[in-house]
Design an enzyme around this catalytic site. Structure first.
Site, PDB file in Angstrom:
ATOM      1  N   SER A 209       0.842  -1.201   0.000  1.00 53.57           N
ATOM      2  CA  SER A 209       0.000   0.000   0.000  1.00 53.57           C
ATOM      3  C   SER A 209       0.878   1.252   0.000  1.00 53.57           C
ATOM      4  CB  SER A 209      -0.929  -0.027   1.222  1.00 53.57           C
ATOM      5  OG  SER A 209      -1.903   0.981   1.117  1.00 53.57           O
ATOM      6  N   ASN A 210       0.318   2.378   0.355  1.00 53.32           N
ATOM      7  CA  ASN A 210       1.101   3.621   0.432  1.00 53.32           C
ATOM      8  C   ASN A 210       0.558   4.479   1.579  1.00 53.32           C
ATOM      9  OD1 ASN A 210      -1.054   5.472  -0.595  1.00 53.32           O
ATOM     10  ND2 ASN A 210      -0.857   4.145  -2.380  1.00 53.32           N
ATOM     11  N   HIS A 211       1.106   5.687   1.713  1.00 52.62           N
ATOM     12  CA  HIS A 211       0.833   6.487   2.909  1.00 52.62           C
ATOM     13  C   HIS A 211      -0.410   7.372   2.822  1.00 52.62           C
ATOM     14  CE1 HIS A 211       4.628   5.294   4.592  1.00 52.62           C
ATOM     15  NE2 HIS A 211       5.267   5.683   3.506  1.00 52.62           N
ATOM     16  N   ALA A 277      -4.491   7.580  -4.186  1.00 56.12           N
ATOM     17  CA  ALA A 277      -3.127   7.142  -4.487  1.00 56.12           C
ATOM     18  C   ALA A 277      -3.232   5.641  -4.792  1.00 56.12           C
ATOM     19  CB  ALA A 277      -2.221   7.410  -3.303  1.00 56.12           C
TER      20      ALA A 277
END
Ligand code: PMT
Length: 402
Positions: A209-211, A277
């Site tokens: 995943s991402n932030h 995102a």
């Protein structure tokens, strides 16, 4: 602008700034608004109900029950009556109640019942205002979609000097007027917002995943809602507290799920904002069982995800508006602008990881907006709700909109 016919509940709480609510009431009435004042009992120590009743030309409410008559002050009816619920000043105590659903007086009950937009103008001493608990409560209210009329800086009642003074009544009235002039400019429009990160499963317990926190997307969703739009959110997994019933809300996990949810409703949208995102790659295969630790290194084969914005961009109708985001770490402007045409965006919003106060997780952002028409505009660092308003204002410069 006139506030003629606008119904405003003005909440007044226990703060030395309560004396300014007399001026605020007078200015709102002068602008044509109907003002119903609700005081917390601690506000009585700072200004009398008689003063505010005289200026507002209505009895001031503070109790669930009317003292003399025994008649019930219906908080639900009050909440439905108002076009705007404004609390000025709001003390640290009432902020904490609103942020945590505490309902021990008429004002907090009306807050929980109100369906109209809410604005609050904090007023307190410098150190109280900066305290992490107060700031966390302010952020919670922002996440609920409430507007914060930031305290102004100057001399404080304590003798200290700094941020904490309630916004001046004239400035509050200007904000109220601005609010009513923009509240309906997106009425009748359907808006899709993709937001948050995506999670791409590796096995039943792990993912890539991402932030992204979803804060920028949620600020946009709230701002569109406040301006009359019908808002459809497709959100990756986020930890924010949201009143989902105000939106058509669809939770998803992976890029594929986000694509499927967005595709289903895309054709009926007027505006699509791709703030998510989205992971560009996902594990080529999801292991059916938890991957066991064995060798010193582990190679995972990744396959390209569908590009949601680009794919829906191919289906974009001439009267549909598509807005993209770009999070860049190098050659920011060039990379963002190249995505404008690649994904058939009308406008792209660049946020750079190199800019102070911009990007993932933060409550602020700093953006550079590029239009397909060549127009561009750069913002200062500002809270994400203000950046959302700036982005929405820019939509009005898109040729299909004009
Ligand atoms: O959520 P926050 O913590 O508040 O942070 C906000 C944010 C930084 C995530 C947000 O402001 C932002 O920049 N979102 C887009 C980040 C990004 O993925 O940019 P990109 O350059 O990889 O993608 C360009 C555009 O294509 C974006 O509109 C993206 O949503 C879209 N895209 C990308 C890949 C993909 N597979 N599908 C897409 O739709």
């Amino acid at each position: 602008m006139s506030l003629k016919g606008k119904k405003i509940i003005l909440g007044v709480t226990g703060s030395i700034a309560a004396y300014k609510s007399a001026v605020l009431t007078r200015l709102l009435i002068k602008a044509g608004a109907e003002v119903q004042i609700i005081m917390s009992t601690s506000a009585f120590d700072f200004i009398t109900p008689l003063t505010l009743a005289t200026l507002s030309k209505r009895p001031v409410l503070s109790q669930f029950q009317k003292d003399e008559t025994g008649v019930w002050n219906n908080h639900v009816e009050l909440g439905l009556w108002a076009d705007l619920f404004l609390v000025a000043p709001i003390s640290a105590n009432t902020l904490a109640k609103f942020a945590n659903g505490i309902c021990d007086n008429l004002l907090s009950a009306v807050y929980l019942s109100a369906r109209c937009p809410v604005m609050v103008a904090p007023a307190m001493d410098l150190d109280m205002y900066q305290h992490p608990s107060v700031q966390a409560n302010i952020q919670k209210l922002e996440a609920f979609g409430n507007s914060i009329l930031d305290a102004e800086s100057g001399e404080l009642a304590s003798g200290l000097s700094g941020q904490g003074r309630m916004m001046e009544p004239e400035h509050i009235v200007a904000k109220v007027e601005q609010f009513f002039s923009t509240t309906s400019d997106f009425e009748g429009k359907k808006v899709l917002i993709t937001m948050g990160p995506t999670q791409e499963a590796l096995d039943p317990v792990r993912y890539i995943s991402n932030h992204s926190s979803g804060k920028m997307g949620l600020a946009l969703a709230n701002a569109f809602l406040a301006r009359g739009a019908e808002v459809f959110v497709v959100s990756g997994p986020i930890a924010l507290k949201v009143s989902k019933q105000a939106f058509h809300w669809q939770d998803v996990k992976s890029a594929q799920e986000m694509f499927e949810a967005a595709s289903k409703i895309h054709a009926e949208m007027d505006i699509c904002v791709f703030a998510a995102a989205v992971a560009d790659y996902a594990p080529a295969e999801i292991a059916p069982e938890k991957i066991k630790k064995s060798d010193a290194t582990l190679s995972i084969s990744l396959a390209k995800n569908i590009d949601i914005a680009a794919s829906l961009g191919e289906k974009k109708r001439p009267n549909q508006v598509h807005i993209g985001f770009a999070l860049e770490t190098e050659n920011e402007a060039k990379n963002a602008q190249s995505k404008l045409s690649k994904k058939n965006f009308d406008m792209i919003v660049l946020n750079s990881t190199k800019e102070y106060g911009a990007g993932f997780q933060l409550d602020t952002n700093k953006v550079h907006v590029f239009h397909a028409s060549g127009l561009s505009i750069e913002s200062e660092v500002a809270p994400k709700n203000q950046i959302a308003s700036l982005i929405i204002d820019q939509i009005k410069n898109i040729p299909v909109w004009v």
